[in-house]
Design a protein around this motif. Structure first.
Motif, PDB file in Angstrom:
ATOM      1  N   ARG A  98      14.953  45.510   3.192  1.00 45.18           N
ATOM      2  CA  ARG A  98      14.769  46.079   4.480  1.00 45.18           C
ATOM      3  C   ARG A  98      14.134  46.319   5.395  1.00 45.18           C
ATOM      4  O   ARG A  98      13.928  45.891   6.572  1.00 45.18           O
ATOM      5  N   PHE A  99      12.014  46.952   4.708  1.00 46.24           N
ATOM      6  CA  PHE A  99      11.684  46.669   5.857  1.00 46.24           C
ATOM      7  C   PHE A  99      11.156  45.089   6.332  1.00 46.24           C
ATOM      8  O   PHE A  99      10.917  45.221   7.581  1.00 46.24           O
ATOM      9  N   ILE A 100      11.058  44.844   5.578  1.00 47.64           N
ATOM     10  CA  ILE A 100      10.327  43.266   6.705  1.00 47.64           C
ATOM     11  C   ILE A 100      12.064  42.665   7.208  1.00 47.64           C
ATOM     12  O   ILE A 100      11.304  42.047   7.913  1.00 47.64           O
ATOM     13  N   ALA A 101      13.034  42.584   7.196  1.00 46.72           N
ATOM     14  CA  ALA A 101      14.425  42.264   7.491  1.00 46.72           C
ATOM     15  C   ALA A 101      14.579  42.817   9.317  1.00 46.72           C
ATOM     16  O   ALA A 101      14.294  42.005   9.748  1.00 46.72           O
ATOM     17  N   ASP A 102      13.511  44.333   8.687  1.00 47.34           N
ATOM     18  CA  ASP A 102      13.699  45.148  10.083  1.00 47.34           C
ATOM     19  C   ASP A 102      12.536  44.812  11.269  1.00 47.34           C
ATOM     20  O   ASP A 102      12.162  44.595  12.490  1.00 47.34           O
ATOM     21  N   GLY A 103      11.506  43.984  10.020  1.00 47.37           N
ATOM     22  CA  GLY A 103      10.401  43.665  10.769  1.00 47.37           C
ATOM     23  C   GLY A 103      10.126  41.837  11.602  1.00 47.37           C
ATOM     24  O   GLY A 103       9.274  41.633  12.347  1.00 47.37           O
ATOM     25  N   LEU A 104      11.499  41.270  10.494  1.00 47.57           N
ATOM     26  CA  LEU A 104      11.585  39.739  11.229  1.00 47.57           C
ATOM     27  C   LEU A 104      11.212  39.972  12.749  1.00 47.57           C
ATOM     28  O   LEU A 104      10.983  38.644  13.702  1.00 47.57           O
ATOM     29  N   PRO A 105      12.325  40.833  13.409  1.00 44.00           N
ATOM     30  CA  PRO A 105      12.226  40.498  15.178  1.00 44.00           C
ATOM     31  C   PRO A 105      11.278  40.469  15.722  1.00 44.00           C
ATOM     32  O   PRO A 105      10.804  40.000  17.215  1.00 44.00           O
ATOM     33  N   GLY A 106      10.445  41.239  15.940  1.00 46.20           N
ATOM     34  CA  GLY A 106       9.144  41.601  16.326  1.00 46.20           C
ATOM     35  C   GLY A 106       8.262  40.481  15.571  1.00 46.20           C
ATOM     36  O   GLY A 106       6.934  41.019  16.210  1.00 46.20           O
ATOM     37  N   LEU A 107       8.098  39.954  14.645  1.00 47.62           N
ATOM     38  CA  LEU A 107       7.114  39.165  14.164  1.00 47.62           C
ATOM     39  C   LEU A 107       6.829  38.048  15.400  1.00 47.62           C
ATOM     40  O   LEU A 107       7.248  37.725  15.983  1.00 47.62           O
ATOM     41  N   SER A 108       5.335  37.837  15.258  1.00 44.14           N
ATOM     42  CA  SER A 108       5.150  37.230  16.728  1.00 44.14           C
ATOM     43  C   SER A 108       4.823  35.854  16.498  1.00 44.14           C
ATOM     44  O   SER A 108       5.536  35.137  15.097  1.00 44.14           O
ATOM     45  N   HIS A 109       4.906  35.098  17.049  1.00 40.50           N
ATOM     46  CA  HIS A 109       5.229  33.100  17.192  1.00 40.50           C
ATOM     47  C   HIS A 109       3.905  32.770  16.615  1.00 40.50           C
ATOM     48  O   HIS A 109       4.370  31.423  15.787  1.00 40.50           O
ATOM     49  N   GLY A 111       3.420  34.043  13.480  1.00 38.73           N
ATOM     50  CA  GLY A 111       4.228  34.471  11.674  1.00 38.73           C
ATOM     51  C   GLY A 111       3.259  35.559  11.413  1.00 38.73           C
ATOM     52  O   GLY A 111       2.111  36.378  12.052  1.00 38.73           O
ATOM     53  N   CYS A 112       3.306  35.907  10.055  1.00 35.60           N
ATOM     54  CA  CYS A 112       2.822  37.080   8.660  1.00 35.60           C
ATOM     55  C   CYS A 112       1.114  36.462   9.211  1.00 35.60           C
ATOM     56  O   CYS A 112       0.296  35.283   8.805  1.00 35.60           O
ATOM     57  N   PRO A 113       0.105  37.562   9.231  1.00 41.83           N
ATOM     58  CA  PRO A 113      -0.424  37.469   9.759  1.00 41.83           C
ATOM     59  C   PRO A 113      -1.751  37.647   8.172  1.00 41.83           C
ATOM     60  O   PRO A 113      -2.703  36.824   8.238  1.00 41.83           O
ATOM     61  N   PHE A 114      -0.515  37.728   7.299  1.00 38.96           N
ATOM     62  CA  PHE A 114      -1.153  37.351   5.934  1.00 38.96           C
ATOM     63  C   PHE A 114      -1.636  35.472   5.779  1.00 38.96           C
ATOM     64  O   PHE A 114      -2.215  35.344   4.868  1.00 38.96           O
ATOM     65  N   ILE A 115      -0.394  35.410   6.033  1.00 36.19           N
ATOM     66  CA  ILE A 115      -0.268  33.464   5.674  1.00 36.19           C
ATOM     67  C   ILE A 115      -0.845  33.102   6.045  1.00 36.19           C
ATOM     68  O   ILE A 115      -1.867  31.867   5.951  1.00 36.19           O
ATOM     69  N   ASN A 116      -1.560  33.263   7.888  1.00 35.82           N
ATOM     70  CA  ASN A 116      -1.955  32.797   8.887  1.00 35.82           C
ATOM     71  C   ASN A 116      -3.447  32.983   8.081  1.00 35.82           C
ATOM     72  O   ASN A 116      -4.182  32.253   8.753  1.00 35.82           O
ATOM     73  N   SER A 117      -3.901  34.307   7.557  1.00 35.45           N
ATOM     74  CA  SER A 117      -5.324  34.574   8.027  1.00 35.45           C
ATOM     75  C   SER A 117      -5.734  33.410   6.043  1.00 35.45           C
ATOM     76  O   SER A 117      -6.921  33.125   6.303  1.00 35.45           O
ATOM     77  N   ALA A 159      10.478  39.260  -9.303  1.00 37.17           N
ATOM     78  CA  ALA A 159       9.556  39.459  -8.637  1.00 37.17           C
ATOM     79  C   ALA A 159       8.911  38.700  -7.573  1.00 37.17           C
ATOM     80  O   ALA A 159       9.366  38.013  -6.355  1.00 37.17           O
ATOM     81  N   ALA A 160       9.102  37.102  -9.022  1.00 38.94           N
ATOM     82  CA  ALA A 160       8.918  35.921  -7.733  1.00 38.94           C
ATOM     83  C   ALA A 160       9.759  35.825  -6.731  1.00 38.94           C
ATOM     84  O   ALA A 160       9.830  35.213  -5.285  1.00 38.94           O
ATOM     85  N   GLN A 161      11.014  35.438  -7.270  1.00 37.99           N
ATOM     86  CA  GLN A 161      12.194  34.944  -6.102  1.00 37.99           C
ATOM     87  C   GLN A 161      12.595  36.060  -5.171  1.00 37.99           C
ATOM     88  O   GLN A 161      12.393  34.897  -3.693  1.00 37.99           O
ATOM     89  N   ILE A 162      12.212  37.349  -5.569  1.00 38.10           N
ATOM     90  CA  ILE A 162      12.001  38.114  -3.947  1.00 38.10           C
ATOM     91  C   ILE A 162      11.040  37.917  -3.306  1.00 38.10           C
ATOM     92  O   ILE A 162      11.212  37.434  -1.897  1.00 38.10           O
ATOM     93  N   THR A 163       9.449  37.489  -3.593  1.00 36.04           N
ATOM     94  CA  THR A 163       8.571  36.948  -2.936  1.00 36.04           C
ATOM     95  C   THR A 163       8.944  35.729  -2.360  1.00 36.04           C
ATOM     96  O   THR A 163       8.370  36.393  -1.055  1.00 36.04           O
ATOM     97  N   PHE A 164       9.493  35.018  -2.857  1.00 39.62           N
ATOM     98  CA  PHE A 164       9.771  33.711  -2.603  1.00 39.62           C
ATOM     99  C   PHE A 164      10.617  33.729  -1.022  1.00 39.62           C
ATOM    100  O   PHE A 164      10.550  33.184  -0.107  1.00 39.62           O
ATOM    101  N   VAL A 165      11.317  34.712  -1.236  1.00 36.93           N
ATOM    102  CA  VAL A 165      12.280  34.671   0.004  1.00 36.93           C
ATOM    103  C   VAL A 165      11.630  35.645   1.481  1.00 36.93           C
ATOM    104  O   VAL A 165      12.198  35.627   2.218  1.00 36.93           O
ATOM    105  N   LEU A 166      11.402  37.044   0.499  1.00 34.96           N
ATOM    106  CA  LEU A 166      10.511  37.572   2.218  1.00 34.96           C
ATOM    107  C   LEU A 166       9.299  36.870   2.849  1.00 34.96           C
ATOM    108  O   LEU A 166       9.426  37.101   3.880  1.00 34.96           O
ATOM    109  N   GLU A 167       9.204  36.071   1.748  1.00 36.66           N
ATOM    110  CA  GLU A 167       7.530  35.550   2.596  1.00 36.66           C
ATOM    111  C   GLU A 167       8.124  34.443   3.231  1.00 36.66           C
ATOM    112  O   GLU A 167       7.664  34.016   4.415  1.00 36.66           O
ATOM    113  N   GLY A 168       9.514  33.505   2.714  1.00 34.76           N
ATOM    114  CA  GLY A 168      10.174  32.513   3.587  1.00 34.76           C
ATOM    115  C   GLY A 168      11.016  32.957   4.938  1.00 34.76           C
ATOM    116  O   GLY A 168      11.107  31.962   5.531  1.00 34.76           O
ATOM    117  N   ALA A 169      11.448  33.674   4.534  1.00 39.88           N
ATOM    118  CA  ALA A 169      11.936  34.432   5.917  1.00 39.88           C
ATOM    119  C   ALA A 169      11.076  34.767   6.899  1.00 39.88           C
ATOM    120  O   ALA A 169      11.490  34.770   7.807  1.00 39.88           O
TER     121      ALA A 169
END
Length: 195
Positions: A98-109, A111-117, A159-169
């Motif tokens: 829910r924390f990730i889902a709630d943050g999705l609308p505010g995600l900048s163009h 995306g995720c700062p960790f993935i981008n970094s 945990a791997a499946q959940i991580t893939f879903v969170l980051e993929g979203a």
């Protein structure tokens, strides 16, 4: 870190180190780490390059500190869901989703700062990349622990499946390929947890 949306009215009120971090966050999020120079950060922070180097030995040190602050915010999300749902690991996992889902609308163009970094910092010895890798490893350990406490037969796989879903979203939200990403994310995680 606090949202920079109200930035102009509050810049002068922040101490120099926080102004620098605030400016760096805004610029790194909008233009990327490599696309932003120290002079641009100094101008946005209404300070000087010398002041930046007084607080941060190098730009790399500034990037690493910015990512440490972001990582602490994510770790705080783990702490919150554990405190809100003590002894109920399935609800904790859903709380993280829910924390990730709630943050999705505010995600900048961008995306995720960790993935981008990670994409911008291919050198595994880079101090900021190490911050991201340590954060992701800690996050995975905590999620595996929650899955184990929830009695899932293969906590590491779950945990791997959940991580893939969170980051993929997050990536799908950034590129606009999936509509209702937050809603879909929650349904998928609910299915994983419900097995």
């Amino acid at each position: 870190m606090t949202s920079t949306a109200a930035r102009p009215g509050r810049v002068a009120k922040l101490p120099p180190r926080e102004r620098i971090l605030d400016a760096a966050e805004e610029l790194f999020q909008s233009e990327g780490i490599r696309g932003v120079g120290v002079q641009a950060i100094a101008e946005r922070a209404e300070t000087t390059k010398m002041a930046i180097y007084r607080h941060f030995e190098t730009k790399d040190a500034l990037v690493a500190e910015w990512l440490r602050i972001l990582a602490a915010e994510y770790q705080a999300a783990f702490d919150r869901v554990e405190a809100e749902h003590p002894g109920r690991p399935r609800e904790q996992i859903l709380g993280l989703a829910r924390f990730i889902a709630d943050g999705l609308p505010g995600l900048s163009h961008r995306g995720c700062p960790f993935i981008n970094s990670l994409a911008e910092l291919p050198d595994r010895a880079h101090p900021a990349r190490q911050v991201v890798e340590e954060h992701k490893a800690r996050q995975t350990r905590r999620l595996v622990g929650m899955c184990a406490e929830a009695g899932m037969p293969d906590p590491e796989q779950a945990a791997a499946q959940i991580t893939f879903v969170l980051e993929g979203a997050q990536v799908s939200t950034q590129n606009g390929s999936i509509d209702r990403a937050g809603e879909r994310l929650l349904r998928i995680v609910e299915a994983i947890v419900g097995r």
